[in-house]
Scaffold this motif. Sequence first.
Motif, PDB file in Angstrom:
ATOM      1  N   PHE A  10       0.836  -1.203   0.000  1.00 13.74           N
ATOM      2  CA  PHE A  10       0.000   0.000   0.000  1.00 13.74           C
ATOM      3  C   PHE A  10       0.868   1.248   0.000  1.00 13.74           C
ATOM      4  O   PHE A  10       0.644   2.181  -0.766  1.00 13.74           O
ATOM      5  CB  PHE A  10      -0.947  -0.006   1.209  1.00 13.74           C
ATOM      6  CG  PHE A  10      -1.756   1.250   1.341  1.00 13.74           C
ATOM      7  CD1 PHE A  10      -2.835   1.485   0.511  1.00 13.74           C
ATOM      8  CD2 PHE A  10      -1.434   2.214   2.290  1.00 13.74           C
ATOM      9  CE1 PHE A  10      -3.585   2.646   0.615  1.00 13.74           C
ATOM     10  CE2 PHE A  10      -2.173   3.373   2.411  1.00 13.74           C
ATOM     11  CZ  PHE A  10      -3.261   3.587   1.568  1.00 13.74           C
ATOM     12  N   TRP A  11       1.878   1.275   0.862  1.00 12.56           N
ATOM     13  CA  TRP A  11       2.737   2.449   0.977  1.00 12.56           C
ATOM     14  C   TRP A  11       3.606   2.626  -0.263  1.00 12.56           C
ATOM     15  O   TRP A  11       3.884   3.751  -0.680  1.00 12.56           O
ATOM     16  CB  TRP A  11       3.564   2.384   2.255  1.00 12.56           C
ATOM     17  CG  TRP A  11       2.659   2.422   3.444  1.00 12.56           C
ATOM     18  CD1 TRP A  11       2.331   1.372   4.251  1.00 12.56           C
ATOM     19  CD2 TRP A  11       1.899   3.536   3.917  1.00 12.56           C
ATOM     20  NE1 TRP A  11       1.426   1.780   5.204  1.00 12.56           N
ATOM     21  CE2 TRP A  11       1.137   3.097   5.030  1.00 12.56           C
ATOM     22  CE3 TRP A  11       1.785   4.861   3.518  1.00 12.56           C
ATOM     23  CZ2 TRP A  11       0.296   3.930   5.733  1.00 12.56           C
ATOM     24  CZ3 TRP A  11       0.937   5.695   4.222  1.00 12.56           C
ATOM     25  CH2 TRP A  11       0.208   5.229   5.313  1.00 12.56           C
ATOM     26  N   ILE A  14       1.388   4.242  -2.795  1.00 11.35           N
ATOM     27  CA  ILE A  14       1.233   5.667  -2.474  1.00 11.35           C
ATOM     28  C   ILE A  14       2.483   6.449  -2.896  1.00 11.35           C
ATOM     29  O   ILE A  14       2.384   7.540  -3.464  1.00 11.35           O
ATOM     30  CB  ILE A  14       0.937   5.870  -0.973  1.00 11.35           C
ATOM     31  CG1 ILE A  14      -0.419   5.267  -0.602  1.00 11.35           C
ATOM     32  CG2 ILE A  14       1.005   7.331  -0.588  1.00 11.35           C
ATOM     33  CD1 ILE A  14      -1.615   5.983  -1.182  1.00 11.35           C
ATOM     34  N   ALA A  17       2.394   6.817  -6.588  1.00 11.17           N
ATOM     35  CA  ALA A  17       1.442   7.876  -6.945  1.00 11.17           C
ATOM     36  C   ALA A  17       2.075   9.251  -6.728  1.00 11.17           C
ATOM     37  O   ALA A  17       1.827  10.182  -7.501  1.00 11.17           O
ATOM     38  CB  ALA A  17       0.162   7.733  -6.125  1.00 11.17           C
ATOM     39  N   SER A  18       2.898   9.373  -5.707  1.00 11.32           N
ATOM     40  CA  SER A  18       3.596  10.635  -5.447  1.00 11.32           C
ATOM     41  C   SER A  18       4.600  10.946  -6.556  1.00 11.32           C
ATOM     42  O   SER A  18       4.736  12.101  -6.963  1.00 11.32           O
ATOM     43  CB  SER A  18       4.314  10.575  -4.101  1.00 11.32           C
ATOM     44  OG  SER A  18       3.391  10.323  -3.069  1.00 11.32           O
ATOM     45  N   LEU A  49       3.854  10.963   4.520  1.00 13.15           N
ATOM     46  CA  LEU A  49       3.388   9.583   4.704  1.00 13.15           C
ATOM     47  C   LEU A  49       3.896   9.007   6.022  1.00 13.15           C
ATOM     48  O   LEU A  49       3.167   8.278   6.706  1.00 13.15           O
ATOM     49  CB  LEU A  49       3.834   8.719   3.532  1.00 13.15           C
ATOM     50  CG  LEU A  49       3.257   9.105   2.177  1.00 13.15           C
ATOM     51  CD1 LEU A  49       3.824   8.226   1.081  1.00 13.15           C
ATOM     52  CD2 LEU A  49       1.746   9.051   2.192  1.00 13.15           C
ATOM     53  N   SER A  53       1.337   7.763   8.888  1.00 10.13           N
ATOM     54  CA  SER A  53       1.380   6.368   9.340  1.00 10.13           C
ATOM     55  C   SER A  53       1.867   6.237  10.772  1.00 10.13           C
ATOM     56  O   SER A  53       1.892   5.143  11.324  1.00 10.13           O
ATOM     57  CB  SER A  53       2.266   5.537   8.408  1.00 10.13           C
ATOM     58  OG  SER A  53       3.602   5.975   8.484  1.00 10.13           O
ATOM     59  N   SER A 123      -1.379  16.181  -1.606  1.00 10.09           N
ATOM     60  CA  SER A 123      -1.371  15.587  -0.269  1.00 10.09           C
ATOM     61  C   SER A 123      -2.782  15.395   0.262  1.00 10.09           C
ATOM     62  O   SER A 123      -3.071  14.375   0.895  1.00 10.09           O
ATOM     63  CB  SER A 123      -0.583  16.468   0.701  1.00 10.09           C
ATOM     64  OG  SER A 123       0.746  16.568   0.293  1.00 10.09           O
ATOM     65  N   ILE A 126      -4.113  12.269  -1.355  1.00 10.58           N
ATOM     66  CA  ILE A 126      -3.462  11.056  -0.840  1.00 10.58           C
ATOM     67  C   ILE A 126      -3.864  10.781   0.602  1.00 10.58           C
ATOM     68  O   ILE A 126      -4.166   9.642   0.970  1.00 10.58           O
ATOM     69  CB  ILE A 126      -1.933  11.170  -0.997  1.00 10.58           C
ATOM     70  CG1 ILE A 126      -1.583  11.076  -2.487  1.00 10.58           C
ATOM     71  CG2 ILE A 126      -1.207  10.106  -0.201  1.00 10.58           C
ATOM     72  CD1 ILE A 126      -0.129  11.316  -2.808  1.00 10.58           C
ATOM     73  N   VAL A 129      -7.288   9.233   0.786  1.00 13.71           N
ATOM     74  CA  VAL A 129      -7.262   7.790   0.491  1.00 13.71           C
ATOM     75  C   VAL A 129      -6.790   7.017   1.717  1.00 13.71           C
ATOM     76  O   VAL A 129      -7.376   5.988   2.082  1.00 13.71           O
ATOM     77  CB  VAL A 129      -6.361   7.502  -0.733  1.00 13.71           C
ATOM     78  CG1 VAL A 129      -6.105   6.017  -0.894  1.00 13.71           C
ATOM     79  CG2 VAL A 129      -6.986   8.081  -1.993  1.00 13.71           C
ATOM     80  N   ILE A 130      -5.745   7.514   2.368  1.00 15.84           N
ATOM     81  CA  ILE A 130      -5.234   6.842   3.572  1.00 15.84           C
ATOM     82  C   ILE A 130      -6.294   6.814   4.662  1.00 15.84           C
ATOM     83  O   ILE A 130      -6.518   5.777   5.303  1.00 15.84           O
ATOM     84  CB  ILE A 130      -3.948   7.539   4.076  1.00 15.84           C
ATOM     85  CG1 ILE A 130      -2.820   7.367   3.063  1.00 15.84           C
ATOM     86  CG2 ILE A 130      -3.538   7.007   5.442  1.00 15.84           C
ATOM     87  CD1 ILE A 130      -1.606   8.240   3.341  1.00 15.84           C
ATOM     88  N   ARG A 133      -9.096   4.355   3.870  1.00 16.54           N
ATOM     89  CA  ARG A 133      -8.624   2.999   4.130  1.00 16.54           C
ATOM     90  C   ARG A 133      -8.614   2.699   5.629  1.00 16.54           C
ATOM     91  O   ARG A 133      -9.013   1.622   6.067  1.00 16.54           O
ATOM     92  CB  ARG A 133      -7.230   2.795   3.551  1.00 16.54           C
ATOM     93  CG  ARG A 133      -6.792   1.333   3.665  1.00 16.54           C
ATOM     94  CD  ARG A 133      -5.333   1.200   3.631  1.00 16.54           C
ATOM     95  NE  ARG A 133      -4.750   1.975   4.719  1.00 16.54           N
ATOM     96  CZ  ARG A 133      -3.618   1.673   5.305  1.00 16.54           C
ATOM     97  NH1 ARG A 133      -2.925   0.659   4.896  1.00 16.54           N
ATOM     98  NH2 ARG A 133      -3.150   2.411   6.281  1.00 16.54           N
TER      99      ARG A 133
END
Length: 146
Positions: A10-11, A14, A17-18, A49, A53, A123, A126, A129-130, A133
């Motif tokens: 997942f990370w 991401i 995507a960045s 991120l 996290s 950001s 993103i 989305v995080i 989830r």
Amino acid sequence: MHRAARQPLFWLVILAASAVAGLVYDRIIGGGEPIVAAVRGILMAAPLLAFESGWILPGWQQYVRRLPTLLAVPAAEATYIVLIASGFAASGLLLWGVGGLTGPWLEAVTPSLRVLLYALLVSAAIVSVIRIRDLIGSEVFFSLLV
């Protein structure tokens, strides 16, 4: 085990995507340096991120989340700006150091207002989305994607 360590794919997605966001910015602005743009995209997103996290500043993150909305939003935005600017500086230092960027060192490590605004918009997408989830759970999130 840290929650981010349980889902490395997942990370990585991401971060990819960045990198793509950096390439899109390069294409829109016309910088013509896709490798530089991708590296900048990854390194600008990495601190954000890590913050989202819980890898860095977990106490600050919890404090901001407990604040009333009128205080939490500006505190979160200020935090994101600092994290994005630090990622930009790190990418500028790295790219300038290996010769990927020419010009003055200060220019390489200082983001423009346009860069900061674009990075904040990316950001926001993103982080949304995080958070989605996190709210619905990983299994449900991934089953919705497939």
